[in-house]
Design an enzyme around this catalytic site. Structure first.
Site, PDB file in Angstrom:
ATOM      1  N   GLY A 133      15.439  30.357  -3.558  1.00 17.00           N
ATOM      2  CA  GLY A 133      15.516  29.329  -4.589  1.00 17.00           C
ATOM      3  C   GLY A 133      16.044  28.006  -4.082  1.00 17.00           C
ATOM      4  O   GLY A 133      15.585  26.941  -4.508  1.00 17.00           O
ATOM      5  N   ASP A 134      16.993  28.049  -3.180  1.00 13.34           N
ATOM      6  CA  ASP A 134      17.549  26.835  -2.587  1.00 13.34           C
ATOM      7  C   ASP A 134      16.445  26.042  -1.900  1.00 13.34           C
ATOM      8  O   ASP A 134      16.306  24.833  -2.096  1.00 13.34           O
ATOM      9  CB  ASP A 134      18.653  27.211  -1.599  1.00 13.34           C
ATOM     10  CG  ASP A 134      19.206  26.015  -0.848  1.00 13.34           C
ATOM     11  OD1 ASP A 134      19.531  24.997  -1.491  1.00 13.34           O
ATOM     12  OD2 ASP A 134      19.318  26.097   0.386  1.00 13.34           O
ATOM     13  N   ALA A 135      15.638  26.731  -1.112  1.00 14.04           N
ATOM     14  CA  ALA A 135      14.553  26.069  -0.380  1.00 14.04           C
ATOM     15  C   ALA A 135      13.488  25.515  -1.334  1.00 14.04           C
ATOM     16  O   ALA A 135      13.038  24.379  -1.194  1.00 14.04           O
ATOM     17  CB  ALA A 135      13.916  27.046   0.607  1.00 14.04           C
TER      18      ALA A 135
END
Length: 134
Positions: free
Chosen positions: A16-18
């Site tokens: 999700g961060d990416a």
């Protein structure tokens, strides 16, 4: 094939961060920002632990999340990451991990329309908040 519903919160947050930061970077570039310092400074308003914790708080307050998304948020938030946040307290860091877990889950399950709906909501929210501060 792995069942996405069985993936731990930290792994979902990693994805999700990416995904979230890629959408934000593209948005900023399409806004005409091209200088690295400018891009980084602006991106922080969207992708920092503090920004993400604020966004997830507002999403929950506005009852924007589905039951499943709420469950994924809690899985990410409650996961034990064994790492420390660079610029945030542990509560803020865990909330942002939960936020990222939702983004990762939606991406990995192919719910791109819903992912983009939430990201668009985040962009509008951040920009209206920053506009109010000017």
């Amino acid at each position: 094939m792995i069942d996405v519903n069985l993936i731990n919160g930290i792994a979902l947050a990693f994805e999700g961060d990416a995904v979230y930061s890629t959408y934000i970077r593209r948005h900023l570039i399409f806004q005409g920002l091209t200088k690295p310092n400018q891009l980084h400074r602006e991106a922080t308003k969207y992708v920092s632990a503090r920004a993400q914790a604020n966004l997830i708080s507002q999403m929950r307050e506005d009852k924007l999340l589905t039951e499943k998304e709420e469950e994924i948020y809690k899985r990410g938030r409650n996961a034990n990451s064994h790492t420390k946040a660079k610029n945030a307290d542990i509560i803020t860091y865990r909330m942002s991990t939960g936020f990222e877990a939702i983004m990762g889950y939606l991406h990995m399950t192919g719910a791109i329309e819903r992912l983009e709906e939430l990201i668009d909501w985040c962009i509008v929210r951040v920009e209206s908040t920053n506009h109010d501060k000017k």
